[in-house]
Design a protein around this motif. Sequence first.
Motif, PDB file in Angstrom:
ATOM      1  N   TYR A 129      75.087 -12.520  27.564  1.00 26.21           N
ATOM      2  CA  TYR A 129      74.179 -13.321  28.439  1.00 26.21           C
ATOM      3  C   TYR A 129      74.550 -14.365  29.003  1.00 26.21           C
ATOM      4  O   TYR A 129      73.768 -14.619  30.378  1.00 26.21           O
ATOM      5  CB  TYR A 129      73.105 -13.799  27.108  1.00 26.21           C
ATOM      6  N   ASN A 130      75.343 -15.060  28.588  1.00 22.66           N
ATOM      7  CA  ASN A 130      76.047 -16.252  29.771  1.00 22.66           C
ATOM      8  C   ASN A 130      76.568 -15.722  30.959  1.00 22.66           C
ATOM      9  O   ASN A 130      76.314 -16.393  31.991  1.00 22.66           O
ATOM     10  CB  ASN A 130      76.892 -17.230  28.955  1.00 22.66           C
ATOM     11  N   PHE A 172      73.169 -14.504  33.151  1.00 22.99           N
ATOM     12  CA  PHE A 172      72.054 -15.806  33.006  1.00 22.99           C
ATOM     13  C   PHE A 172      72.791 -17.139  33.410  1.00 22.99           C
ATOM     14  O   PHE A 172      72.195 -18.079  33.953  1.00 22.99           O
ATOM     15  CB  PHE A 172      71.078 -15.722  32.178  1.00 22.99           C
ATOM     16  N   PHE A 211      73.448 -19.599  31.151  1.00 22.86           N
ATOM     17  CA  PHE A 211      72.696 -20.523  30.529  1.00 22.86           C
ATOM     18  C   PHE A 211      73.394 -21.632  30.018  1.00 22.86           C
ATOM     19  O   PHE A 211      72.948 -22.788  29.629  1.00 22.86           O
ATOM     20  CB  PHE A 211      71.948 -19.939  29.341  1.00 22.86           C
ATOM     21  N   HIS A 212      74.978 -21.568  29.636  1.00 23.08           N
ATOM     22  CA  HIS A 212      75.589 -22.665  29.557  1.00 23.08           C
ATOM     23  C   HIS A 212      76.793 -22.635  30.419  1.00 23.08           C
ATOM     24  O   HIS A 212      77.450 -21.942  30.736  1.00 23.08           O
ATOM     25  CB  HIS A 212      76.259 -22.101  28.112  1.00 23.08           C
ATOM     26  N   SER A 242      71.743 -24.143  23.789  1.00 24.65           N
ATOM     27  CA  SER A 242      71.487 -23.761  25.207  1.00 24.65           C
ATOM     28  C   SER A 242      70.698 -22.636  25.636  1.00 24.65           C
ATOM     29  O   SER A 242      70.149 -22.534  26.471  1.00 24.65           O
ATOM     30  CB  SER A 242      73.181 -23.720  26.133  1.00 24.65           C
ATOM     31  N   LEU A 243      70.903 -21.498  24.809  1.00 27.18           N
ATOM     32  CA  LEU A 243      70.202 -20.282  25.095  1.00 27.18           C
ATOM     33  C   LEU A 243      68.852 -20.444  24.721  1.00 27.18           C
ATOM     34  O   LEU A 243      68.233 -20.138  25.655  1.00 27.18           O
ATOM     35  CB  LEU A 243      70.850 -19.255  24.278  1.00 27.18           C
ATOM     36  N   PHE A 269      67.332 -22.598  27.546  1.00 26.14           N
ATOM     37  CA  PHE A 269      67.329 -21.863  28.686  1.00 26.14           C
ATOM     38  C   PHE A 269      66.184 -20.987  28.890  1.00 26.14           C
ATOM     39  O   PHE A 269      65.242 -20.944  29.904  1.00 26.14           O
ATOM     40  CB  PHE A 269      68.487 -21.189  28.954  1.00 26.14           C
ATOM     41  N   PHE A 270      65.831 -20.019  27.766  1.00 24.95           N
ATOM     42  CA  PHE A 270      64.940 -19.151  27.764  1.00 24.95           C
ATOM     43  C   PHE A 270      63.636 -19.523  27.166  1.00 24.95           C
ATOM     44  O   PHE A 270      62.854 -18.598  26.703  1.00 24.95           O
ATOM     45  CB  PHE A 270      65.503 -17.789  26.989  1.00 24.95           C
TER      46      PHE A 270
END
Length: 116
Positions: free
Chosen positions: A63-64, A67, A69-70, A89-90, A93-94
């Motif tokens: 995912y990182n 996207f 996110f971190h 962070s995930l 972010f979402f």
Amino acid sequence: MILPAIETGKIEAVEMIATGHGIGRKGCKESVFYSFSTKFCNYLNPKAYPIFDSHVEKMLKAYNRNFGFHTGAQNNLRDYAIFKEWIQSLMTFFDLNCTLWELDKFLWSYGKNSHK
């Protein structure tokens, strides 16, 4: 000593359970029970401790990559402080509105089945 640390959500509780027990496999000094310790802490304080395992780690990193996110430089998710930071962070972010348990179930099951 360990239970008060878990009750107050101290990250150090994971390390206290994962190591220092003297249990080892053949040829190893001591095994590190990192995943187990995160599950144990989560069981006793589910709001403070996300659960780590290799499937969750794989999904967080995927995912990182997709996207971003971190943005922190550290990516050793076997360091519990870093892992917890990634989870937070995930979720931010979402804009996730779920429990750590629900997020773990999703990441674990998706990660487990993503290689098929």
